[in-house]
Design a protein around this motif. Sequence first.
Motif, PDB file in Angstrom:
ATOM      1  N   TYR A 246      40.587  12.196  65.588  1.00 62.74           N
ATOM      2  CA  TYR A 246      40.965  12.947  64.390  1.00 62.74           C
ATOM      3  C   TYR A 246      40.325  12.340  63.144  1.00 62.74           C
ATOM      4  N   ARG A 247      40.256  11.024  63.073  1.00 62.78           N
ATOM      5  CA  ARG A 247      39.656  10.344  61.920  1.00 62.78           C
ATOM      6  C   ARG A 247      38.125  10.351  61.975  1.00 62.78           C
TER       7      ARG A 247
ATOM      8  N   ARG B 288      47.679   8.964  72.508  1.00 62.00           N
ATOM      9  CA  ARG B 288      47.817   9.500  71.152  1.00 62.00           C
ATOM     10  C   ARG B 288      47.045   8.669  70.140  1.00 62.00           C
ATOM     11  N   THR B 289      46.922   7.382  70.393  1.00 62.50           N
ATOM     12  CA  THR B 289      46.109   6.531  69.519  1.00 62.50           C
ATOM     13  C   THR B 289      44.647   6.939  69.622  1.00 62.50           C
TER      14      THR B 289
ATOM     15  N   HIS C 229      44.169  10.053  67.729  1.00 64.17           N
ATOM     16  CA  HIS C 229      44.132   9.788  66.288  1.00 64.17           C
ATOM     17  C   HIS C 229      42.756   9.280  65.866  1.00 64.17           C
ATOM     18  N   HIS C 230      42.145   8.428  66.654  1.00 69.37           N
ATOM     19  CA  HIS C 230      40.796   7.947  66.335  1.00 69.37           C
ATOM     20  C   HIS C 230      39.800   9.102  66.326  1.00 69.37           C
TER      21      HIS C 230
END
Length: 106
Positions: A88-89, A81-82, A85-86
């Motif tokens: 996603y950013r 999930r991390t 998230h990266h």
Amino acid sequence: MDRASLDALLPAARRFQAEGGGGASCCPPPAPAGCPRPGPAAPRPAPRSPPLTPRELQIARLAAQGLTNRDIADRLFLGPRTVAHHHYRAYPKLDITSRTELTTVL
């Protein structure tokens, strides 16, 4: 504000405007004769996206090689999930919307 209050303020507002509105003008004074008029402003460059962080770049490069989020997470000792998230950013910064576009921008 009710109608009676507005009706009471109207004469005061008209008097204020007639007396110069407190001395301040909404427009700058006209330029003296013989002064050139300012031309159009130079075009501004398009705003640039903030650069990728080192971790976002690292993850994007691994994803561009075809690794899954789970593979990237295992390799970098992160959670999947991390990694997501990266991504996603990073995608908006790269102006892309999918993983398949990573190979064209990196």
